[in-house]
Design a protein around this motif. Structure first.
Motif, PDB file in Angstrom:
ATOM      1  N   ILE A  40     -39.646  19.617   4.784  1.00 59.55           N
ATOM      2  CA  ILE A  40     -38.954  19.699   6.068  1.00 59.55           C
ATOM      3  C   ILE A  40     -38.179  21.010   6.208  1.00 59.55           C
ATOM      4  CG2 ILE A  40     -36.875  18.474   5.273  1.00 59.55           C
ATOM      5  CD1 ILE A  40     -36.881  17.150   8.139  1.00 59.55           C
ATOM      6  N   ASP A  41     -38.252  21.590   7.412  1.00 60.25           N
ATOM      7  CA  ASP A  41     -37.502  22.791   7.751  1.00 60.25           C
ATOM      8  C   ASP A  41     -36.927  22.580   9.147  1.00 60.25           C
ATOM      9  OD1 ASP A  41     -36.395  25.278   8.184  1.00 60.25           O
ATOM     10  OD2 ASP A  41     -38.309  26.322   8.366  1.00 60.25           O
ATOM     11  N   TYR A  42     -35.625  22.461   9.245  1.00 56.73           N
ATOM     12  CA  TYR A  42     -34.968  22.235  10.524  1.00 56.73           C
ATOM     13  C   TYR A  42     -33.735  23.134  10.632  1.00 56.73           C
ATOM     14  CZ  TYR A  42     -33.928  19.484  14.711  1.00 56.73           C
ATOM     15  OH  TYR A  42     -33.715  19.086  16.011  1.00 56.73           O
ATOM     16  N   ALA A  43     -33.903  24.386  10.220  1.00 57.65           N
ATOM     17  CA  ALA A  43     -32.792  25.336  10.223  1.00 57.65           C
ATOM     18  C   ALA A  43     -32.318  25.674  11.636  1.00 57.65           C
ATOM     19  CB  ALA A  43     -33.193  26.609   9.492  1.00 57.65           C
ATOM     20  N   LEU A  44     -33.197  25.480  12.618  1.00 56.86           N
ATOM     21  CA  LEU A  44     -32.838  25.628  14.024  1.00 56.86           C
ATOM     22  C   LEU A  44     -32.988  24.257  14.666  1.00 56.86           C
ATOM     23  CD1 LEU A  44     -34.732  28.935  14.873  1.00 56.86           C
ATOM     24  CD2 LEU A  44     -32.316  28.666  14.336  1.00 56.86           C
ATOM     25  N   LYS A  45     -32.251  24.008  15.735  1.00 55.70           N
ATOM     26  CA  LYS A  45     -32.314  22.708  16.400  1.00 55.70           C
ATOM     27  C   LYS A  45     -33.483  22.710  17.375  1.00 55.70           C
ATOM     28  CE  LYS A  45     -29.386  19.162  18.256  1.00 55.70           C
ATOM     29  NZ  LYS A  45     -28.032  18.713  18.456  1.00 55.70           N
ATOM     30  N   PHE A  46     -34.620  22.251  16.867  1.00 56.04           N
ATOM     31  CA  PHE A  46     -35.866  22.254  17.631  1.00 56.04           C
ATOM     32  C   PHE A  46     -35.981  21.031  18.538  1.00 56.04           C
ATOM     33  CE2 PHE A  46     -36.996  24.640  13.733  1.00 56.04           C
ATOM     34  CZ  PHE A  46     -37.366  25.836  14.317  1.00 56.04           C
ATOM     35  N   SER A  47     -36.594  21.204  19.698  1.00 53.96           N
ATOM     36  CA  SER A  47     -36.843  20.073  20.581  1.00 53.96           C
ATOM     37  C   SER A  47     -37.957  19.188  20.024  1.00 53.96           C
ATOM     38  CB  SER A  47     -37.189  20.550  21.989  1.00 53.96           C
ATOM     39  OG  SER A  47     -38.291  21.423  21.970  1.00 53.96           O
ATOM     40  N   ASP A  48     -38.858  19.754  19.226  1.00 56.69           N
ATOM     41  CA  ASP A  48     -39.919  18.978  18.581  1.00 56.69           C
ATOM     42  C   ASP A  48     -39.343  18.303  17.339  1.00 56.69           C
ATOM     43  OD1 ASP A  48     -42.098  17.872  17.317  1.00 56.69           O
ATOM     44  OD2 ASP A  48     -43.244  19.734  17.204  1.00 56.69           O
ATOM     45  N   ARG A  49     -39.140  16.999  17.453  1.00 53.79           N
ATOM     46  CA  ARG A  49     -38.558  16.216  16.359  1.00 53.79           C
ATOM     47  C   ARG A  49     -39.602  15.310  15.698  1.00 53.79           C
ATOM     48  NH1 ARG A  49     -33.363  15.120  15.712  1.00 53.79           N
ATOM     49  NH2 ARG A  49     -33.866  12.909  15.450  1.00 53.79           N
ATOM     50  N   THR A  50     -40.861  15.683  15.787  1.00 49.28           N
ATOM     51  CA  THR A  50     -41.935  14.827  15.289  1.00 49.28           C
ATOM     52  C   THR A  50     -41.725  14.419  13.839  1.00 49.28           C
ATOM     53  OG1 THR A  50     -43.475  15.861  16.840  1.00 49.28           O
ATOM     54  CG2 THR A  50     -44.437  14.622  15.012  1.00 49.28           C
ATOM     55  N   LEU A  51     -41.479  15.378  12.956  1.00 50.99           N
ATOM     56  CA  LEU A  51     -41.304  15.038  11.540  1.00 50.99           C
ATOM     57  C   LEU A  51     -40.050  14.192  11.328  1.00 50.99           C
ATOM     58  CD1 LEU A  51     -42.157  15.110   8.609  1.00 50.99           C
ATOM     59  CD2 LEU A  51     -41.095  17.365   8.396  1.00 50.99           C
ATOM     60  N   LEU A  52     -38.956  14.529  11.985  1.00 53.98           N
ATOM     61  CA  LEU A  52     -37.737  13.722  11.862  1.00 53.98           C
ATOM     62  C   LEU A  52     -37.980  12.291  12.339  1.00 53.98           C
ATOM     63  CD1 LEU A  52     -35.028  16.269  13.057  1.00 53.98           C
ATOM     64  CD2 LEU A  52     -35.244  15.317  10.762  1.00 53.98           C
ATOM     65  N   ASP A  53     -38.710  12.144  13.426  1.00 53.88           N
ATOM     66  CA  ASP A  53     -39.027  10.807  13.944  1.00 53.88           C
ATOM     67  C   ASP A  53     -39.922  10.031  12.977  1.00 53.88           C
ATOM     68  OD1 ASP A  53     -37.496  11.358  16.194  1.00 53.88           O
ATOM     69  OD2 ASP A  53     -39.234  11.871  17.448  1.00 53.88           O
TER      70      ASP A  53
END
Length: 187
Positions: free
Chosen positions: A91-104
């Motif tokens: 996982i890489d979420y260093a920026l707040k992305f609108s695509d949350r597919t992996l988090l979901d």
């Protein structure tokens, strides 16, 4: 396409922690669009519609280098009692992305728990919707390995209400309490 988002709490019509959001927003623009000219909005200029000026409201701004879309939603805080550790080293979420597919996808693995704790390379990072703080001997700690440097986390660190610490998953049982913090959920 608006690939990045910023979420700002609005309490009784007043945007909260705007300076922290402005800083993260500008840093995200500079990082994601390093080779482009960007049009940066002054977040304090966002007007809260009359129907969202009472109680706790979530302001969501989706944006790219030149445009922003701002929307408001009523907000109800959730309670988090049980966390399920989920291992995800990619996982890489260093920026707040609108695509949350992996988090979901990770959140969907929570079973009967309220939220997940994301473990990356053996270290506690964040949960699906924010940073975490863990209490040990009356002191609140936040992992020094967050997926996203949250605005609430930055504020609490600056106020010395929480401290940075390396938190290996193997030592998680040494903490007596876990809480979720984000723009909408203070300590």
């Amino acid at each position: 396409m608006l690939p990045l988002i910023e979420t700002i709490a609005v309490q009784d019509g007043v945007l909260q922690n705007v300076a922290y959001h402005q800083q993260r927003y500008q840093q995200a623009l500079a990082r994601y669009y390093s080779d482009q000219k960007t049009d940066c909005l002054d977040l304090s200029s966002i007007a809260v519609p009359c129907e969202f000026r009472q109680g706790l409201v979530r302001c969501r701004m989706d944006y790219n280098a030149i445009e922003q879309q701002v929307r408001f939603f009523a907000y109800q805080r959730r309670e988090f009692r049980r966390f399920k550790p989920i291992i995800c080293d990619q996982i890489d979420y260093a920026l707040k992305f609108s695509d949350r597919t992996l988090l979901d996808q990770l959140y969907a693995q929570r079973g009967d728990c309220d939220e997940i704790l994301i473990i990356k390379h053996g270290m506690v990072t964040d949960c699906s919707i924010g940073n975490v703080v863990l209490r040990q001997n009356g002191i609140w700690y936040t992992p020094d390995t967050p997926l996203l440097a949250g605005t609430q986390r930055a504020k609490l660190l600056a106020q010395h209400k929480i401290q940075l610490r390396s938190i290996p998953f193997a030592e998680l049982a040494e903490y007596g309490e876990v809480r979720v913090i984000n723009a909408m959920n203070p300590l």
